[in-house]
Scaffold this active site. Structure first.
Site, PDB file in Angstrom:
ATOM      1  N   ASP A 108       9.059  -3.910  -6.297  1.00 59.00           N
ATOM      2  CA  ASP A 108       9.269  -2.964  -7.404  1.00 59.00           C
ATOM      3  C   ASP A 108       9.171  -3.604  -8.791  1.00 59.00           C
ATOM      4  O   ASP A 108       9.668  -4.708  -9.025  1.00 59.00           O
ATOM      5  CB  ASP A 108      10.665  -2.333  -7.292  1.00 59.00           C
ATOM      6  N   TRP A 152       5.118  -2.214  -0.176  1.00 59.44           N
ATOM      7  CA  TRP A 152       5.351  -3.367  -1.075  1.00 59.44           C
ATOM      8  C   TRP A 152       4.590  -4.638  -0.670  1.00 59.44           C
ATOM      9  O   TRP A 152       5.003  -5.748  -1.022  1.00 59.44           O
ATOM     10  CB  TRP A 152       6.849  -3.705  -1.158  1.00 59.44           C
ATOM     11  N   GLY A 153       3.532  -4.495   0.125  1.00 57.87           N
ATOM     12  CA  GLY A 153       2.797  -5.684   0.568  1.00 57.87           C
ATOM     13  C   GLY A 153       3.495  -6.407   1.711  1.00 57.87           C
ATOM     14  O   GLY A 153       3.008  -7.445   2.179  1.00 57.87           O
ATOM     15  N   ASP A 180       7.406   5.561   1.489  1.00 59.21           N
ATOM     16  CA  ASP A 180       8.111   4.293   1.336  1.00 59.21           C
ATOM     17  C   ASP A 180       8.344   3.596   2.689  1.00 59.21           C
ATOM     18  O   ASP A 180       7.942   4.110   3.739  1.00 59.21           O
ATOM     19  CB  ASP A 180       9.429   4.564   0.592  1.00 59.21           C
TER      20      ASP A 180
HETATM   21  C1  GLA Z   1      11.465   1.870  -3.366  1.00 62.13           C
HETATM   22  C2  GLA Z   1      10.086   2.044  -4.021  1.00 62.13           C
HETATM   23  C3  GLA Z   1      10.277   2.553  -5.440  1.00 62.13           C
HETATM   24  C4  GLA Z   1      11.039   3.862  -5.422  1.00 62.13           C
HETATM   25  C5  GLA Z   1      12.364   3.710  -4.685  1.00 62.13           C
HETATM   26  C6  GLA Z   1      13.044   5.041  -4.417  1.00 62.13           C
HETATM   27  O1  GLA Z   1      12.203   0.864  -3.972  1.00 62.13           O
HETATM   28  O2  GLA Z   1       9.380   0.845  -4.008  1.00 62.13           O
HETATM   29  O3  GLA Z   1       9.026   2.718  -6.083  1.00 62.13           O
HETATM   30  O4  GLA Z   1      10.241   4.856  -4.806  1.00 62.13           O
HETATM   31  O5  GLA Z   1      12.185   3.090  -3.422  1.00 62.13           O
HETATM   32  O6  GLA Z   1      14.237   4.894  -3.710  1.00 62.13           O
END
Ligand code: GLA
Length: 372
Positions: free
Chosen positions: A183, A161-162, A126
């Site tokens: 997300d 996330w891009g 992440d």
């Molecule tokens: C981010 C990621 C999610 C998930 C959460 C966990 O938001 O994008 O997919 O893994 O963290 O905290």
């Protein structure tokens, strides 16, 4: 390792978030086998965030939370492997994970060694709590290098996330898949937003490093961590079809221990999964350039075409395309035999296909080229 097709599996986050433990992971792995998901091609069982204690031990190593994983991680991984499945985990390139557990910043090598020792085959990484002085590409290169040198083949799932132009640099980090969106939530609006964001990103997806449109919400039905309003079965079918057609990983996010048959039949549609897992990854193209009701086409390895007609709008649309849009002009002497991958209906065309699509609906075909 070279990743030839997008990974298929299950991830704990969408439904369970921090409510994870040894028993849940084992039960989900067993359910993957017993429900027929493994036979349909699903392979990875992935523990997302919240598996560790809030602080590292005196040797700087991450510690699995003993209340959630009393025997540690290795026996869970061994159990998953004993079922013929693969095992995944989660960390972050920042100082803390998104849910505020230890991140791998400045601990990349020691953490990669732990993951290898525990038998991890897939690592989601992440992007929260990153130190601003180090650019994102360097943070992911550190983790990519640590994984490449850890002595075990580990699928590297980058989850930034891009953000910060990820598309431009992610392939230089060794990542095998990269999250091209923020997300997902279990709502139609979230599916639509992600669907539309992907239009211009197809050129970045390729064999070896696929765009990851985030985990599936199919079957959540409004329950669990990202549950919210839930979607209709048709919307879930559309979501699954689009993710498959655009070569996204298919990581299930619902509780697979308790799946209604209607949901199981969506995520085990073998003809749709075959499109996603087609061995020659060829870039999808849009033939009508309308992001709210696109027609996506992809050439397949055996010369067939996957063709998806979508309507994300709240009003009906009329879709039409010509086989010439696929490169089959009149002089080719060819026609197209189309099979609807959800109803099984087949028909043949030598020129146009016109279809009326209700709001939030779609059609997904596999087309085979035949002589006229
Ligand atoms: C981010 C990621 C999610 C998930 C959460 C966990 O938001 O994008 O997919 O893994 O963290 O905290």
């Amino acid at each position: 390792m070279i990743l030839k097709t997008p990974p298929l599996g299950w991830n704990s986050w969408n439904t369970f978030a921090s409510n994870i433990n040894d028993q849940l992971i084992r039960e989900s792995a067993l359910a993957m086998v017993e429900s027929g998901l493994k036979d349909a091609g699903y392979e990875y069982i992935v523990i997302d965030d919240c598996w560790a204690l809030k602080e590292r031990d005196e040797n700087g190593r991450m510690v699995p939370d003993p209340e959630k994983f009393p025997e540690g991680i290795r026996p869970v991984a061994d159990y998953v492997h004993s079922l013929g499945l693969k095992f995944g985990m989660y960390t972050c390139v920042g100082e803390r994970t998104c849910a505020d557990y230890p991140g791998s910043y400045d601990h990349e090598f020691i953490d990669a060694a732990s993951f290898a020792e525990w038998g991890v085959d897939y690592l989601k990484v992440d992007y929260c709590f990153r130190p601003r002085e180090t650019p994102g590409h360097l943070l992911y290169k550190r983790m990519g290098t640590a994984l490449a040198l850890c002595g075990r083949d580990i699928l590297f799932s980058a989850c930034s996330w891009g953000a910060d132009n990820t598309a431009e640099w992610v392939k230089s980090t060794g990542a095998h898949i990269w999250r091209s969106t923020t997300d997902i939530f279990d709502t139609w609006e979230s599916i639509k937003k992600i669907a539309m964001q992907q239009t211009d990103l197809q050129k970045y997806s390729s064999r070896g490093c696929f765009n990851d449109m985030d985990m599936l919400v199919v079957g959540m039905n409004g329950k669990g961590h990202v549950g919210l309003t839930g979607c209709t079965e048709d919307e879930y079918r559309l979501h699954f079809s689009l993710w498959a057609l655009l070569n996204s990983p298919l990581m299930i996010g619902c509780d697979i221990r308790n799946m209604p048959d209607a949901i199981k039949s969506i995520i085990t549609n073998k003809a749709v999964i075959a499109i996603n897992q087609d061995p020659s990854y060829i870039m999808p193209f849009m033939i009508n350039s309308h992001p709210e009701h696109p027609i996506w086409v992809r050439m397949l390895d055996n010369g067939d075409f996957a063709i998806g007609l979508f309507n994300y709008e709240d009003v009906p649309v009329q879709h039409h395309f010509s086989i010439a849009d696929l490169g089959l002009n009149r002089i080719s002497g060819k026609k197209l035999e189309l099979t609807d991958l959800w109803s099984g209906e087949t028909f043949t065309t030598e020129n146009f296909v016109c279809r009326h699509l209700e709001p939030h609906s779609f059609l997904l075909y596999r087309g085979t080229v035949k002589d006229v």
